[in-house]
Design an enzyme around this catalytic site. Structure first.
Site, PDB file in Angstrom:
ATOM      1  N   SER B 275      52.212  68.282  50.999  1.00 40.18           N
ATOM      2  CA  SER B 275      53.662  67.945  50.629  1.00 40.18           C
ATOM      3  C   SER B 275      54.348  69.036  50.108  1.00 40.18           C
ATOM      4  CB  SER B 275      53.494  66.942  49.673  1.00 40.18           C
ATOM      5  OG  SER B 275      54.852  66.938  48.663  1.00 40.18           O
ATOM      6  N   ASN B 283      48.071  64.584  53.546  1.00 37.72           N
ATOM      7  CA  ASN B 283      48.294  63.420  54.614  1.00 37.72           C
ATOM      8  C   ASN B 283      47.551  63.330  55.909  1.00 37.72           C
ATOM      9  OD1 ASN B 283      50.407  62.745  52.679  1.00 37.72           O
ATOM     10  ND2 ASN B 283      51.761  64.495  53.344  1.00 37.72           N
ATOM     11  N   ARG B 314      66.935  56.803  99.833  1.00 38.04           N
ATOM     12  CA  ARG B 314      66.838  57.938  99.005  1.00 38.04           C
ATOM     13  C   ARG B 314      67.874  57.330  97.681  1.00 38.04           C
ATOM     14  NH1 ARG B 314      67.288  62.681 101.098  1.00 38.04           N
ATOM     15  NH2 ARG B 314      65.276  61.907 101.796  1.00 38.04           N
TER      16      ARG B 314
END
Lengths: 442, 442, 442, 442
Positions: B275, B283, B314
């Site tokens: 962090s 984390n 197409r």
């Protein structure tokens, strides 16, 4: 790298948009984050949190610093976010004295989200001005074609006469609403993100709200009621707007493709598209991109909404999902707005073919007109039944519907006058005027 | 440019994958198309359609030619496809004599689609080998943790004991099925596209099918029953596979995030994520990417399926939509496979914490065990009611469930033995063995 | 209640399907769960877990028991699942002696999921037979129209001649692949769910696997390697198949709408759709439903894939999401298969109009043919340039392309022969044969 | 029939909502269409289009007429819409004299779309009042828990202290914005649809706009600039709102599930959910429904946006797709609002457990606090490094972070004071006040 046609050079002018991509690419992201760090330092100095001199120095350095995205890649892969690596680079750049005051009390998400908001603001400015230009172009064409009579088609069948001007006015109407919507969305979207580690601003002691307000002022953003780290409705609302805009343009594109069919041939819209083997082809590639970009955005929209329920005080999952989707949507809508304007400004309309198609159906397109004319002389259900039988006879025999009807009834109807599609346009003109007025004309 | 985290440098090692992106970027697309043009020339020479010398020359030049994507951008914007511009470059490169024989009888879509298939083949090879490696890593961990007892959790509540090995075996089981599915999909997907202007091969006179077969042989692709210009089920099926794989990995990622919560703390999986403001944080960013990539792919999957109903012979809309979605899905799944393997190979398991969490609930997790033990001595509904009441008392009083039960009944149950979670694992081991066997372990 | 058009009476024959709804409604769900409880009792008796007499009694009662869905509503709202309330009803119905042996060792999810599999099996049988019937109908029509010459259309423009038979063969080809896919999916999908509380079968002591095998045999389902309570790839794969099938039918529907346009008028497919105000209208409502159902399923497909990453050993979120989506998809695909067959069997083809449309373009549709004919006498790029210029002149002047070309070059080309579209069909017939062979025709 | 859990009895109180379903079922649809026909007759009489007596008679009959949905099923299947059959029933009911004036000049889509708008208005009224009630309930709880200290969790890890009141205020904030949004959406959504056959109002001669205005007045709806038969942005915007609301509730539900985990145990929210085999279980089924309904709506949202690009003047495809999706979304959001309110009003909060979880981490959750306290005495990067090292030591040794720090530095920090999480809440209270103020509390 260039994985998506929205990146890379190959499709840059067909499906992407360099001006908008420049708001979202790595460099823009780094630039925006540095801008937020600069403003944060200044705001914190104003609130007496960090020394004034350090703040000015940080701001000056941050605003000029160039960081190679690749230099942040390893940090980003480790942390899931580029901010710690970026803060480290910024600290190195400002030197030992000011370094401690960099990123004071902020959390990475404050920097990333606010940086995103800054970039979205720039992107929305571009889109708003493209939307204005497109509205103007459509208004011009609606005006120009208010007398161009053509067949309205419902469920792929000729229905009644209409005008090309009314059709264009219908294309235009939702864009005016999108402009209104954008004005409503902006104040909810262009909002500072600032909450510190987990939204309490605790690292700033009793100065949290003061810094929040000063920072918002510095960046000219609104102050949120509280941090929105895991309250992402603003982004979901934006995604909805982007998708609605591209969807409305997709409707225009779809109509242009239908009108440009060989068997219809009423409009050519930017039809330069050549074939590698068929010399005669002129494909409506611009119109097709509008539909493709609309369908693309509708798909991504679901992913953005899936990202809204974010866990607790920060959620790596939903947040990452936004990065994977929202910028692409912004560029797709921007490209669609640009392509739409090009198409509308260069419309080639074949009014004779419109008239011809209208008249090719032996008057069947005027069946409703005939039934209402007859309804003046007999109950309407009876009139409808009579016309329905006449339609079948006209279709089978190739005779004109009005001739068949004239032979089948002696109701005193002016069959000759009924043959004119231009006499059965109802309030088309008044409806065009209503839209043009909302678009700001006269 | 770098609009999406799947492009660009910033997120390259977190969310993207350079090895796979290199199969899909502009350069790879151009390379693959030139490869198809080379093979086409050789196949047509073999079938007697164009001169042998020209074919060899075209093939040689095409295989070496480097074309700057930007040089094709204008042509692509005009035509909606890069092929006409690319063919022009190739004709220029081969010189006047061979130029006429370049791209003979093919349509642009033949070149683009077959080029895509070639790139998908390479991508699938990478993914298949990553899938194998992940299966092996999971099999190792399932084996290693077959004796690691932990709490099973249903609807977020501790349910009964289980083993971490069984949990890992459950993660592994769908991957074995994905491997089977891939084997089934390949022959339907790795198929030549070749139909000429509109699928009849008319420009090749009576040699169409012969060229089709020779070209497929040249590229080592299967021959389709007929061209699939607007029959895109093969691509939709692939997209489904990509999304299923990433979804199964998303389940692993989601579980890892839950197991890594501060209050659970049973597993750490690649938790380097720092962090910018909280020194203690680690984390689970890798695990989160698995969930995010799964949700991203699920969103794009809908868009790919929306692209299946393509019009007539197409369809520029659906086709373009595939370009905007499918390559991103392939890279997202590839990145997820890589991230998952890293996570699984570096799992840090805290068996003591698992045991601790299991025992923290005063034996409530053994309520089912107790009810079945009692059911040997009284009707099971009665046993269940008794245990339910005891659970309430245990929860309120903080006493162990077995103590409460012992006090409430004199049924001759060995309450001491029932306290051991490891004694209530049922067939966990046998079930692990069943999965490992399917994974090729014996 | 009748919230969705797939429920209720109003749209029952347009968008829904009573036969399939009957596999998924409340009553069918209760019936299937009781069937699983019956089989569970028998299997457990066979494995010596519960007394034989009780098992037979439970099975007999369960198979006849009628439970009013409303009677389970309160329990379902409380527990999130209907099983506890249903087990209570069943216990009451079997009487005190057998009650203890009802639902022995199973968890609610075992009952619900296995019940779903039983219902899906019945639904897939219906769909498989509808798919077969549709394949047969398309094969018949492909055969019948192999000589019906019409314009192929690429990117909404007439491209080259083709046959309606070839177009139908192209519609047919993916359905054959869907049949193959279904055969591959069945063994992965029609699998017992049985794991007990959290997947270890612990309540059954050492007899878990034995009961699992006996129960699978009783229900004629495959035995999974281990319970799949939170491994939902089988359902995601099924959803992909349902969406692919409806998408392929959506392509047919979209083509039929285009062919039925007033200005094209080549095919009428079930066009009974009347207007409340326009007597002449015959709307292609059946064809439109095919596209709508395809787009509906594509949207739901994403939700099913979002439901795959389920947490830990049971996840109320993803599981509930399946209930909200999968049955609707099954019915939508079933309705589409039924509607498609009706449309195909009742096709009205206007071969003269096809021919007329083909010839309306002054021979432009034969531009490729002309360029290849000229390429026998000059370099192909030169031929292409010559034809391109002639196309422009033909379009401007209204003269036939071959006349223009004849005037512009003295290359010894048989211009008269080139005027015949039927002479430029390439391998259309051979390609039809390839598809018919795969469909099982001769 | 009861295909979806949103229909039927089984899941009626868990996932569906009888009050809202009653606005959308077959009967409500028929009722609303008859209401529109009644108003149309009155408006046309006012404008002098049809006789006054006939209009009054039609209105009176239409408002009382009961039509069995099944009686319209055959007509609906034929026409793709129920209107022609319904008009026929109404004509029969009004008798021969008035029959001709029924449905005069309208097209089916006018009736269906306006009928839908009427039903949406009623549904939005219900939802708005539920939203108000939920906002009030959340405001009460935020107030009640402003002093309840707990751990904030970012990326599944304990981050810093926060209060449960602030968490609830964050849940509340987006709902206030949703209320604003609804106010903005209403005038764009609650708009008459009236254009006649193809949007020109031609059947009404020069009285089209006058009837349009009178009809809007009659129904208390806004007058659109022009008919919106194929401009569906209003419905797409509504769908976005419905999905945003359910997504914000999904976030609440997801948080509640996490807080209710056995290992967290801080909150119980409506946890009545029992297991069929585990006596101790209390599953958070209500909270789970919020997440499931959010993900369901996000999926359907994409389908609604895919329905926006509708062709020409009426498009059976996109229109049908709306019917298949929009009512379900409205009910899902309504059920989520009801379930959320029940959950919030019955929250059981375990403040002691919150405190316990906060303190279980040896003070690691106060690492940021410590680093800012130290930053008063040394450069912040140095402080952060010191704290990071101390965190590692605390985690390894089990000692409290502040003890470790005290031993590692002689910076004059009040380590005892820092141990109190309640002292590190920053501006939590002020932020709660900001939200409550916007919610109307003062």
């Amino acid at each position: 790298m260039s994985l998506s046609p929205l990146d890379g050079a190959l499709y840059a002018d067909l499906l992407s948009d360099a001006e908008l991509v420049a708001r979202f690419d790595d460099a823009a992201q780094i630039r925006a984050m540095l801008e937020v760090e600069a403003a944060l330092a200044l705001a914190e100095a104003k609130a007496g949190v960090i020394p004034d001199a350090a703040a000015k120095h940080i701001a000056k350095v941050a605003r000029k610093l160039e960081i190679d995205p690749a230099a942040l890649a390893a940090g980003t892969a480790k942390d899931g976010i580029p901010v710690p690596a970026l803060v480290e680079e910024l600290r190195r750049a400002v030197g030992e004295d000011s370094a401690p005051y960099v990123h004071w009390g902020a959390t990475s998400q404050d920097i990333i989200d606010t940086g995103l908001v800054l970039r979205l603001r720039a992107a929305l400015d571009i889109q708003a001005s493209r939307l204005d230009a497109l509205i103007a172009a459509l208004a011009d064409q609606a005006e120009a074609h208010r007398g161009t009579v053509m067949a309205a088609r419902t469920r792929a069948q000729q229905a009644t006469p209409t005008t090309f001007g009314l059709k264009i006015a219908a294309w235009l109407a939702p864009l005016i609403r999108h402009r209104e919507r954008l004005a409503e969305i902006r104040p909810r979207l262009l909002v500072l993100q600032f909450g510190g580690a987990s939204g309490t601003l605790a690292a700033l002691g009793d100065k949290g709200v003061r810094v929040m307000e000063a920072l918002a002022a510095e960046l000219d953003l609104a102050v949120p009621p509280l941090p929105w780290h895991t309250q992402r409705d603003g982004l979901a609302e934006l995604a909805g707007w982007l998708s609605m805009v591209s969807a409305s343009l997709g409707k225009i594109g779809g109509d242009l493709v239908l009108l440009a069919q060989s068997e219809v041939g009423e409009v050519r819209a930017g039809q330069a598209g050549g074939s590698s083997t068929m010399p005669q082809k002129a494909n409506p590639v611009g119109a097709e991109t509008l539909v493709a970009l609309a369908r693309f955005n509708a798909g991504l929209l679901a992913a953005v909404h899936q990202a809204v329920p974010q866990a607790q005080e920060r959620d790596g999952v939903g947040w990452t999902l936004e990065w994977l989707t929202l910028p692409q949507m912004a560029v797709a809508t921007g490209a669609a707005l640009r392509n739409a304007r090009t198409l509308i400004e260069s419309l080639e309309v074949d009014a004779a073919r419109m008239r011809g198609n209208l008249e090719a159906g032996n008057g069947l397109i005027l069946a409703e007109a005939a039934s209402f004319a007859l309804a003046a002389h007999m109950p309407r259900p009876e009139a409808q039944a009579l016309v329905k039988a006449a339609c079948a006879e006209a279709a089978a025999s190739g005779r004109h519907l009005m001739d068949v009807l004239e032979a089948r009834t002696d109701a005193p109807v002016d069959w000759q006058a009924l043959r004119d599609p231009a006499a059965y346009l109802g309030d088309a003109d008044a409806l065009i005027d209503r839209v043009l007025k909302r678009a700001g004309r006269n």
